[in-house]
Motif scaffolding. Sequence first.
Motif, PDB file in Angstrom:
ATOM      1  N   THR A  15       0.822  -1.214   0.000  1.00  8.81           N
ATOM      2  CA  THR A  15       0.000   0.000   0.000  1.00  8.81           C
ATOM      3  C   THR A  15       0.854   1.261   0.000  1.00  8.81           C
ATOM      4  O   THR A  15       0.457   2.281  -0.562  1.00  8.81           O
ATOM      5  CB  THR A  15      -0.945   0.037   1.203  1.00  8.81           C
TER       6      THR A  15
ATOM      7  N   ASP B 249      -1.204  -4.434   2.643  1.00  2.87           N
ATOM      8  CA  ASP B 249      -2.652  -4.506   2.841  1.00  2.87           C
ATOM      9  C   ASP B 249      -2.974  -5.752   3.656  1.00  2.87           C
ATOM     10  O   ASP B 249      -2.546  -6.846   3.324  1.00  2.87           O
ATOM     11  CB  ASP B 249      -3.353  -4.554   1.490  1.00  2.87           C
ATOM     12  N   LYS B 250      -3.729  -5.558   4.737  1.00  4.31           N
ATOM     13  CA  LYS B 250      -4.024  -6.700   5.603  1.00  4.31           C
ATOM     14  C   LYS B 250      -5.460  -7.194   5.478  1.00  4.31           C
ATOM     15  O   LYS B 250      -5.882  -8.041   6.252  1.00  4.31           O
ATOM     16  CB  LYS B 250      -3.713  -6.354   7.050  1.00  4.31           C
ATOM     17  N   SER B 251      -6.197  -6.718   4.515  1.00  2.00           N
ATOM     18  CA  SER B 251      -7.581  -7.134   4.385  1.00  2.00           C
ATOM     19  C   SER B 251      -7.660  -8.641   4.112  1.00  2.00           C
ATOM     20  O   SER B 251      -6.973  -9.171   3.246  1.00  2.00           O
ATOM     21  CB  SER B 251      -8.287  -6.351   3.279  1.00  2.00           C
ATOM     22  N   GLY B 252      -8.473  -9.306   4.899  1.00  3.19           N
ATOM     23  CA  GLY B 252      -8.676 -10.742   4.752  1.00  3.19           C
ATOM     24  C   GLY B 252      -7.606 -11.598   5.403  1.00  3.19           C
ATOM     25  O   GLY B 252      -7.593 -12.802   5.213  1.00  3.19           O
TER      26      GLY B 252
ATOM     27  N   GLN C 187      -0.857 -12.795   9.989  1.00  2.00           N
ATOM     28  CA  GLN C 187      -0.019 -11.622   9.742  1.00  2.00           C
ATOM     29  C   GLN C 187       1.371 -11.817  10.348  1.00  2.00           C
ATOM     30  O   GLN C 187       2.379 -11.527   9.707  1.00  2.00           O
ATOM     31  CB  GLN C 187      -0.663 -10.361  10.327  1.00  2.00           C
TER      32      GLN C 187
ATOM     33  N   ASN D 263      -2.426  -0.044   8.903  1.00  3.81           N
ATOM     34  CA  ASN D 263      -3.617   0.229   9.712  1.00  3.81           C
ATOM     35  C   ASN D 263      -4.343   1.484   9.250  1.00  3.81           C
ATOM     36  O   ASN D 263      -5.382   1.823   9.798  1.00  3.81           O
ATOM     37  CB  ASN D 263      -3.230   0.391  11.188  1.00  3.81           C
TER      38      ASN D 263
ATOM     39  N   LEU E 112      -6.078   2.174   6.588  1.00  2.11           N
ATOM     40  CA  LEU E 112      -7.427   1.970   6.041  1.00  2.11           C
ATOM     41  C   LEU E 112      -8.450   1.789   7.158  1.00  2.11           C
ATOM     42  O   LEU E 112      -9.567   2.308   7.066  1.00  2.11           O
ATOM     43  CB  LEU E 112      -7.437   0.767   5.100  1.00  2.11           C
ATOM     44  N   GLU E 113      -8.068   1.076   8.223  1.00  2.00           N
ATOM     45  CA  GLU E 113      -8.973   0.913   9.362  1.00  2.00           C
ATOM     46  C   GLU E 113      -9.240   2.253  10.029  1.00  2.00           C
ATOM     47  O   GLU E 113     -10.369   2.554  10.394  1.00  2.00           O
ATOM     48  CB  GLU E 113      -8.363  -0.042  10.395  1.00  2.00           C
TER      49      GLU E 113
ATOM     50  N   SER F 190     -11.656   4.294   7.952  1.00  4.13           N
ATOM     51  CA  SER F 190     -13.041   3.833   8.036  1.00  4.13           C
ATOM     52  C   SER F 190     -13.651   4.191   9.392  1.00  4.13           C
ATOM     53  O   SER F 190     -14.828   4.521   9.473  1.00  4.13           O
ATOM     54  CB  SER F 190     -13.137   2.329   7.772  1.00  4.13           C
TER      55      SER F 190
END
Length: 120
Positions: A37, A53-56, A62, A98, A100-101, A104
């Motif tokens: 990212t 990117d840690k989505s999913g 991780q 982190n 993106l979290e 949101s």
Amino acid sequence: MTQAEIKRKRTESILKELLPQAFAMLDDEDLNNLIVTEVVCSRGRYDSKVYLDKSGIDESKQEEILQKLKKVSPFLKNYVKESEGWYRSPNFKFEFDNHLEQISRIDELFKIIEGKDGNN
């Protein structure tokens, strides 16, 4: 923007492009599809933080991925160095992103605030 800042930004951009290509060459499914990212290089470009990117991906996975990345770091450095014809490659420190979290959560807070203002 100074000449040194321009060089650092160019290096960050190149690394952001080359690292996913290097991941794809590895024989590990956990690492093959990692998404970079952001890359942030130090002032001298000797070290760089690579955000993934840690989505999913759950937290235990991780940690496992970060350990694997430490092991393959010499390969990654060599790949980058040879691809660009550089004399040396920066050291990599991998982290899961982190941002993106946080974005949101902020968006959710704005929606809550917006909803309260709409009720008044």
